[in-house]
Design a protein around this motif. Structure first.
Motif, PDB file in Angstrom:
ATOM      1  N   LEU A  62       2.115   1.441 -13.326  1.00 55.90           N
ATOM      2  CA  LEU A  62       2.015   1.593 -11.875  1.00 55.90           C
ATOM      3  C   LEU A  62       2.556   0.367 -11.147  1.00 55.90           C
ATOM      4  O   LEU A  62       3.226   0.496 -10.112  1.00 55.90           O
ATOM      5  N   ILE A  63       2.280  -0.817 -11.686  1.00 58.37           N
ATOM      6  CA  ILE A  63       2.797  -2.032 -11.053  1.00 58.37           C
ATOM      7  C   ILE A  63       4.313  -2.024 -11.054  1.00 58.37           C
ATOM      8  O   ILE A  63       4.955  -2.301 -10.030  1.00 58.37           O
ATOM      9  N   GLN A  64       4.913  -1.668 -12.191  1.00 62.16           N
ATOM     10  CA  GLN A  64       6.375  -1.676 -12.279  1.00 62.16           C
ATOM     11  C   GLN A  64       6.994  -0.666 -11.314  1.00 62.16           C
ATOM     12  O   GLN A  64       7.944  -0.974 -10.590  1.00 62.16           O
ATOM     13  N   VAL A  65       6.461   0.547 -11.298  1.00 61.23           N
ATOM     14  CA  VAL A  65       7.015   1.580 -10.415  1.00 61.23           C
ATOM     15  C   VAL A  65       6.799   1.207  -8.952  1.00 61.23           C
ATOM     16  O   VAL A  65       7.690   1.375  -8.113  1.00 61.23           O
ATOM     17  N   ALA A  66       5.617   0.668  -8.634  1.00 63.96           N
ATOM     18  CA  ALA A  66       5.342   0.275  -7.246  1.00 63.96           C
ATOM     19  C   ALA A  66       6.258  -0.869  -6.807  1.00 63.96           C
ATOM     20  O   ALA A  66       6.725  -0.895  -5.660  1.00 63.96           O
ATOM     21  N   VAL A  67       6.518  -1.821  -7.694  1.00 65.63           N
ATOM     22  CA  VAL A  67       7.451  -2.906  -7.362  1.00 65.63           C
ATOM     23  C   VAL A  67       8.827  -2.332  -7.069  1.00 65.63           C
ATOM     24  O   VAL A  67       9.506  -2.746  -6.111  1.00 65.63           O
ATOM     25  N   GLU A  91       0.831  -1.204   0.000  1.00 72.12           N
ATOM     26  CA  GLU A  91       0.000   0.000   0.000  1.00 72.12           C
ATOM     27  C   GLU A  91       0.863   1.251   0.000  1.00 72.12           C
ATOM     28  O   GLU A  91       0.591   2.210  -0.725  1.00 72.12           O
ATOM     29  N   ASP A  92       1.930   1.253   0.797  1.00 69.38           N
ATOM     30  CA  ASP A  92       2.842   2.411   0.819  1.00 69.38           C
ATOM     31  C   ASP A  92       3.513   2.599  -0.536  1.00 69.38           C
ATOM     32  O   ASP A  92       3.652   3.729  -1.020  1.00 69.38           O
ATOM     33  N   ALA A  93       3.947   1.506  -1.152  1.00 70.98           N
ATOM     34  CA  ALA A  93       4.630   1.595  -2.442  1.00 70.98           C
ATOM     35  C   ALA A  93       3.703   2.120  -3.530  1.00 70.98           C
ATOM     36  O   ALA A  93       4.110   2.928  -4.381  1.00 70.98           O
ATOM     37  N   VAL A  94       2.470   1.681  -3.506  1.00 68.37           N
ATOM     38  CA  VAL A  94       1.513   2.148  -4.514  1.00 68.37           C
ATOM     39  C   VAL A  94       1.225   3.632  -4.331  1.00 68.37           C
ATOM     40  O   VAL A  94       1.088   4.374  -5.312  1.00 68.37           O
ATOM     41  N   GLN A  95       1.138   4.099  -3.097  1.00 66.20           N
ATOM     42  CA  GLN A  95       0.932   5.535  -2.870  1.00 66.20           C
ATOM     43  C   GLN A  95       2.059   6.346  -3.504  1.00 66.20           C
ATOM     44  O   GLN A  95       1.832   7.394  -4.109  1.00 66.20           O
ATOM     45  N   GLU A  96       3.303   5.873  -3.391  1.00 68.49           N
ATOM     46  CA  GLU A  96       4.429   6.581  -4.007  1.00 68.49           C
ATOM     47  C   GLU A  96       4.348   6.508  -5.526  1.00 68.49           C
ATOM     48  O   GLU A  96       4.653   7.489  -6.220  1.00 68.49           O
ATOM     49  N   ALA A  97       3.940   5.356  -6.068  1.00 65.15           N
ATOM     50  CA  ALA A  97       3.794   5.239  -7.519  1.00 65.15           C
ATOM     51  C   ALA A  97       2.704   6.177  -8.039  1.00 65.15           C
ATOM     52  O   ALA A  97       2.840   6.768  -9.116  1.00 65.15           O
ATOM     53  N   LEU A  98       1.637   6.338  -7.278  1.00 63.86           N
ATOM     54  CA  LEU A  98       0.562   7.260  -7.683  1.00 63.86           C
ATOM     55  C   LEU A  98       1.069   8.697  -7.721  1.00 63.86           C
ATOM     56  O   LEU A  98       0.712   9.471  -8.625  1.00 63.86           O
ATOM     57  N   LEU A  99       1.903   9.067  -6.753  1.00 65.71           N
ATOM     58  CA  LEU A  99       2.483  10.412  -6.762  1.00 65.71           C
ATOM     59  C   LEU A  99       3.368  10.613  -7.990  1.00 65.71           C
ATOM     60  O   LEU A  99       3.333  11.665  -8.635  1.00 65.71           O
ATOM     61  N   ASP A 100       4.173   9.586  -8.332  1.00 66.68           N
ATOM     62  CA  ASP A 100       5.011   9.681  -9.532  1.00 66.68           C
ATOM     63  C   ASP A 100       4.148   9.860 -10.774  1.00 66.68           C
ATOM     64  O   ASP A 100       4.446  10.685 -11.650  1.00 66.68           O
ATOM     65  N   ALA A 101       3.071   9.080 -10.862  1.00 64.33           N
ATOM     66  CA  ALA A 101       2.188   9.181 -12.027  1.00 64.33           C
ATOM     67  C   ALA A 101       1.521  10.546 -12.102  1.00 64.33           C
ATOM     68  O   ALA A 101       1.403  11.129 -13.181  1.00 64.33           O
ATOM     69  N   ALA A 102       1.080  11.067 -10.963  1.00 65.07           N
ATOM     70  CA  ALA A 102       0.414  12.378 -10.948  1.00 65.07           C
ATOM     71  C   ALA A 102       1.353  13.479 -11.403  1.00 65.07           C
ATOM     72  O   ALA A 102       0.919  14.491 -11.978  1.00 65.07           O
ATOM     73  N   ARG A 103       2.656  13.305 -11.154  1.00 64.54           N
ATOM     74  CA  ARG A 103       3.631  14.304 -11.607  1.00 64.54           C
ATOM     75  C   ARG A 103       3.990  14.125 -13.080  1.00 64.54           C
ATOM     76  O   ARG A 103       4.129  15.107 -13.819  1.00 64.54           O
TER      77      ARG A 103
END
Length: 422
Positions: free
Chosen positions: A61-66, A34-46
């Motif tokens: 998102l899966i790749q960045v979150a991994v 869950e923490d990793a996905v939150q960071e991936a969402l921030l990257d995507a939003a930027r």
């Protein structure tokens, strides 16, 4: 491919629980996922507004979150032990993330399984609901805190503790079997109810409705009903959502302004959704036992079946609120019951119900908004203006604030145009 920021936000909200589900199923660590996905969402939003949508947003998102998850694991003292454990649980061909433009091999939507994981009986009902609203509903900590009427810091701590409890319980990521459903169902339905409510009337921001939330709540409720087709409360909740969402097109004016129920153009209501909702609640009520979602759906059906606001069967609605108060009394039910009482027995009777402020509502904008409406019905302009202004100061929803301020301004202007008594 470029996309407007609003579309990107909607897409990220829909994808977030799916990606959390993929990582939790793959690595068995919900909290870190869950923490990793939150960071991936921030990257995507930027990145996505400037660089455009990737060909496969979910895979990206899966790749960045991994990658973020791997970084988190490696930063811990127990890195080697945890990496060995994860590696031992995976087949050799699953030990690296799929390319960003390649879909996940399992390719399934894990949102419903994630919903039931967050509603695990190891958690208190309040913690389970808060965690699910964050991980499945995509609500911010502030939005969840407002739904529970507690400080944001308190809610943040509650969510953090819930994630730790899930982690330490070692519960596997899977759909529960039939014997496990009853222990989780109440929390699941409450979560879906709150997600829908936030979509139906956003607690903060410039938009009255957050359609992506209400539609997702309806989709997930349909999925739960497919698992439990004979459960009358599941059917009641779906009916309640459909009957309320049916009014959506008429709830805002041309400029996004709030249109009260009594002033809505009922020709714009979704007749198909109303018909489905009425059929659901009509079939559910005789099966019993009757629960709060069924009673609320019955109230919504009475509103939706009235040809005009003037023809609303308020005595029936008041009787149903009496039943609801006995089943599941809470402060917001008291407010709605006060309005129904005013429509049947006069505004003074409705105000009398609010003489003692219900616990938890002393500083809530809805208390002041309802009281203002009843004062206005009673012809008590000064009291109505004061309460409308108090309600406007307390709401974080810009459409609601504008509507309440406008009501106060109109009453003030009307008072100023009234000639003094002879």
């Amino acid at each position: 491919m470029t996309a407007p920021a609003e579309r990107i936000d909607d897409l990220l909200r829909a994808l977030a629980p799916q990606v959390v589900g993929v990582l939790t199923r793959r690595y068995g660590d919900f909290g870190t996922a869950e923490d990793a996905v939150q960071e991936a969402l921030l990257d995507a939003a930027r990145q996505w507004p400037e660089e455009g949508l990737p060909r496969n947003p979910r895979g990206w998102l899966i790749q960045v979150a991994v990658r973020r998850m791997t970084e988190q694991v490696r930063s811990e003292q127990a890195r080697r032990r945890r990496e060995d454990l994860v590696a031992g649980q995976l087949p050799a061909d699953r030990r690296t993330a799929a390319p960003a433009d390649e879909d996940d091999p399992a390719g399934r939507d894990d949102t419903l399984a994630l919903l039931f994981l967050c509603c695990h009986p190891a958690l208190s009902p309040a913690s389970a609901i808060a965690l699910t609203l964050r991980s499945v509903g995509g609500l911010t900590t502030g939005e969840i805190a407002r739904a529970f009427m507690v400080p944001e810091a308190t809610m943040g701590q509650r969510i953090s503790r819930a994630k730790q409890r899930i982690k330490s319980s070692g519960v596997p990521f899977r759909m529960p079997d039939a014997a496990e459903w009853p222990a989780r169902l109440d929390a699941v339905l409450h979560v879906l109810y709150l997600i829908f409510n936030e979509g139906y009337a956003g607690s903060a921001g410039p938009e009255l409705r957050r359609v992506e939330l209400s539609r997702e709540a309806i989709r997930l409720t349909r999925a739960v009903r497919a698992q439990l087709p004979d459960d009358s409360e599941v059917a009641g909740l779906l009916a309640l959502m459909l009957l309320n969402e049916a009014r959506g097109p008429a709830r805002t004016g041309p400029d996004g302004e709030l249109v009260p129920l009594a002033e809505q153009d009922r020709g714009r209501w979704d007749a198909a959704a109303i018909a489905e909702g009425v059929a659901l609640i009509t079939a559910a009520l005789p099966r019993g036992p009757v629960g709060p979602y069924q009673v609320q759906a019955a109230i919504a059906a009475v509103h939706d079946e009235a040809p005009t606001a003037e023809e609303t069967d308020w005595p029936q609605i008041l009787a149903l609120y009496g039943v609801l108060a006995r089943i599941s009394d809470n402060p917001l039910i008291t407010l709605n019951r006060a309005v129904a009482t005013a429509m049947v027995d006069g505004p003074a009777a409705g105000l009398a119900l609010l003489a003692d402020v219900p616990p938890g509502l002393a500083d809530h904008h809805r208390l002041y908004a309802v009281r203002a409406h009843l004062h206005e019905l009673a012809g008590e302009r000064e009291a109505a203006v004061a309460d409308y202004r108090a309600a406007a100061r307390r709401t974080a929803s810009l459409p609601e604030r504008h509507h309440l301020s406008l009501r106060a301004a109109r009453l003030t202007a009307a008072a100023g145009s009234t000639p003094p008594p002879a």
